[in-house]
Design an enzyme around this catalytic site. Sequence first.
Site, PDB file in Angstrom:
ATOM      1  N   GLU A 480     -25.430  28.766  -0.267  1.00 19.64           N
ATOM      2  CA  GLU A 480     -25.660  29.127   1.141  1.00 19.64           C
ATOM      3  C   GLU A 480     -25.050  30.481   1.492  1.00 19.64           C
ATOM      4  O   GLU A 480     -24.284  30.611   2.451  1.00 19.64           O
ATOM      5  CB  GLU A 480     -25.117  28.018   2.059  1.00 19.64           C
ATOM      6  N   GLU A 562     -28.734  20.492  -2.361  1.00 16.34           N
ATOM      7  CA  GLU A 562     -28.043  19.656  -1.379  1.00 16.34           C
ATOM      8  C   GLU A 562     -29.090  18.875  -0.612  1.00 16.34           C
ATOM      9  O   GLU A 562     -30.069  19.451  -0.132  1.00 16.34           O
ATOM     10  CB  GLU A 562     -27.236  20.514  -0.386  1.00 16.34           C
TER      11      GLU A 562
END
Length: 871
Positions: A480, A562
């Site tokens: 991220e 994720e």
Amino acid sequence: MFNAHGLFLALLVPAHLATTAAPTASQPRAQASTRERTSLNVGWRFARFTSNPDALSYETLKPWILPAANDFLSAPKYKRPSEPGPGAKVSYVQVDFDDAKWEKLDLPHDWAIKGTFDAPGVGGGLGRLPINGVGWYRRRVSFDTGVIAAGKSVYLEMDGAMAYAAVWLNGNLVGGWPFGYNSFRLDLTPFVKAGENQLAIRLDNALDSSRWYPGAGIYRNVWLVVVDPVHVAYHGTYVTTSAVSPQAATIVLAVEIENVNSNSRQQVEVSTKVYELDPVTRKASGGAVATFPGARTNVAGGTKQTVNSSATITSPKLWGPPPKQHPNEYVAVSILSINGTAVDSYETPFGIRSIRYDANKGILINGEHVQIYGVCNHHDLGSLGTAFNVRAAERQIQMLQEMGGNALRTSHNPPAPGLLDITDRLGFLVMDEIFDTWNNAKTKNDFSRIFPDWHEPDLRSFVRRDRNHPSVISWSVGNELAEQSSSVGGATVKMLQDIVHKEDPTRQVTVGINNAGPGTQLTDTIDIIGLNYQGEGKGNSWTSTFPSFHSKYPNKLIWSTESASTVSSRGVYLFPVTSSKSAVVAANQGADPTTHHVSAYDLYAPSWAASPDKVFEQQDRHAFVAGEFVWTGWDYIGEPTPYDNSSRSSYFGIIDLAGFKKDRFFLYQARWRPELPMAHVLPHWTWPADRVGKVTPVHVCTSGDEAELFVNGVSAGRKKKGQYEYRLRWDAVTYAPGDIRVVAYKNGKEWASASRYTAGAAAALNVTADRTTIRGDAQDLSFVTAAVVDKDGRAVPQASNEISWSVLSGPGRIVSTDNGDPTDMVPFSSLKRRAFGGLALAVVRGEGKGDVVVEARAKGLLEARVVVRVE
Ligand SMILES: *[C@@H]1O[C@H](CO)[C@@H](O)[C@H](O)[C@H]1NC(C)=O
Ligand SMILES: *[C@@H]1O[C@H](CO)[C@@H](O)[C@H](O)[C@H]1NC(C)=O
Ligand SMILES: *[C@@H]1O[C@H](CO)[C@@H](O)[C@H](O)[C@H]1NC(C)=O
Ligand SMILES: *[C@@H]1O[C@H](CO)[C@@H](O)[C@H](O)[C@H]1NC(C)=O
């Protein structure tokens, strides 16, 4: 060869650097003196300072620290300054400094974990514990004159220290390593002397250094290595296997030899044999199964040389994940000799397996498709904090395997090396991840501060450290990233991926992408598309980006790096229950703004996330996706979304912080172990009077395809799972005391059953241990659970009695307690703790030999004991 100061115990030496080689008739046995790698964990003194006690900082120490990076730069560029490093006058590095008042402790050590949850400046994100400050560790090490006279090389190897480690020996600044998650080695040779030597280590852990609980201190093992100046380099072997089949496999071995602390050129002979690795002793077992041709090389003083050779092994026992495959391991034992005398012996455990990354089929190991049933975990071990412990880490992996899990993402940083020994041994696949930030900060003092200087040495040393582990199936270079869609992100991912390809051409590289779409420079570049949440559709959206990535990159594997981020508090059911498959959590919508608990119906997730059921549907609708890594397998300290401002630990885990299963454990087990007959019914069935007559939905997780629910003996109907249905729901049931019972069917035949009963008043405690026999090595642990029960021994699910733990007798100690409640602010070191959802945990360590009697008491309840045998 050397004597430790004070008590000395040799602890758990991993096979890959153990002191002796496997003996065989045909190979000269290495002398025990060829390489001594000994634990330095025992007998330290420690002090923590919340404000800087010594006026030192990374900036001032940096010129002496950067040279440690040279071994891991394509072009080594740092020269140690000629003047002695700073700190020589600081009292803590002096031999005669009196540290008797400092805390006496053994490593691994997390200085924050026993603290109170109110550390100034440390918010809920970091778990409110006192991680910040400067920590000094001191220990004496003695060498006898023989070691010095023999001109041995002496190294300090640290598996990880949080953070900005700087090391002094006898007042000399040796060097250091800033990144708290990486392992590193420092050369003590120029500074050692015969007799007593004073080691002093300074750590500096800033506030705002992380987004979750980073821990603090020398939280992993420390080793002292004494070896001939000509020896196998640090992380100096690399094994690859090719042409793998049940008939034969080719093993290619590179051995890097260094001759650093001498001026003389040496002709070195390398001989390597391969043995099966005994999974229990982590040692070579039986006779050699393959022999590499001997090789010779000249290594000039102050240089390194790599010697490559290959061997064929017939009928190899392959490494692969259970249940279909078996994690067989081998060990290559390399002996370096000069003039016919062995000077070093080095063990490299490895596995023989092939791996294929197929854009349509997913991961193939030894030609067999393995769908990734993975989880992400942070590195803490619940109430034990980040101090690495083999048994606590093994328990995490074993419970994930019980659930049917087969893979771990080491989010978001390098794990303890010992964790990868466990995943190798248990056959658990690993996505080995290094960074959470690159150039752009997520928190003020995170790795971005030193990314320009350290990304290359950290990445190269990380890959070299872990690349022989067969469990590692992929490298992740980031998560991220703020710069994921920009050209800077594109250039950075290329730079990092190129480094990984150079160090390990056998595995593909991934990155966790939550915001970039197809067609960015980053997604064009990366080997494997790793998607965080966007494949499932975020929050209320069902728009998946799987199809657009798959069509843009038809040759790239895609997985969910994720998924889910479902939040819940174990055993806390909130009403009303959403009729959706997945709902965004909010006050009074799955979350209680008064108690700060989140509903255990496991249907609620933050705005970017999804329930397990929604993830399963999206994975099934897009069969090319290789699988998922659920956020998270276990709860962790910090990041208590949605109550970051008040709680201490996360709500994301499938398993809570204490190791108790939340209901969704069984939702995953039903999907991931379809062959296991199982059924699980929720919620509990012991409600206060004001719930009688109210709608109390009953949900069932089963590996069957159909089930019938009985409420107080009366059928509430038989339901069959439809397409994309993963739990069976009876949403109109109203509560009345008694029992609920479910009978599950598969292919029309009875398959499994489960029930819940209304319990009476709390009457007693029931104490059980996960293992009733443990080793007395001061490392092994027994996890002891106290359940509050009624007079008939039935669990009282909402009991919150305060439980007092004690060891009545025997060689054991309670090291921590927990209950899995994210809002519980009682320190983990307390021997008193409320039950949460009727359960509490004590972690017991064995120290010696004998029977340890552990007791739990609570006011008004019959106490209970368990005996843990320590051997
Ligand atoms: C030896 O193996 C290493 C690691 O695979 C490789 O980088 C190097 O190029 C090889 N050297 C030779 C001479 O083949
Ligand atoms: C090995 O033998 C050579 C030639 O006899 C000698 O120069 C060298 O010092 C010896 N090396 C060692 C480590 O004994
Ligand atoms: C938590 O605190 C921060 C900073 O004070 C604030 O911006 C945020 O809204 C708070 N969150 C909640 C859920 O109260
Ligand atoms: C009580 O302990 C026994 C083992 O001693 C165990 O089998 C049982 O499940 C426990 N009961 C509860 C409610 O935890």
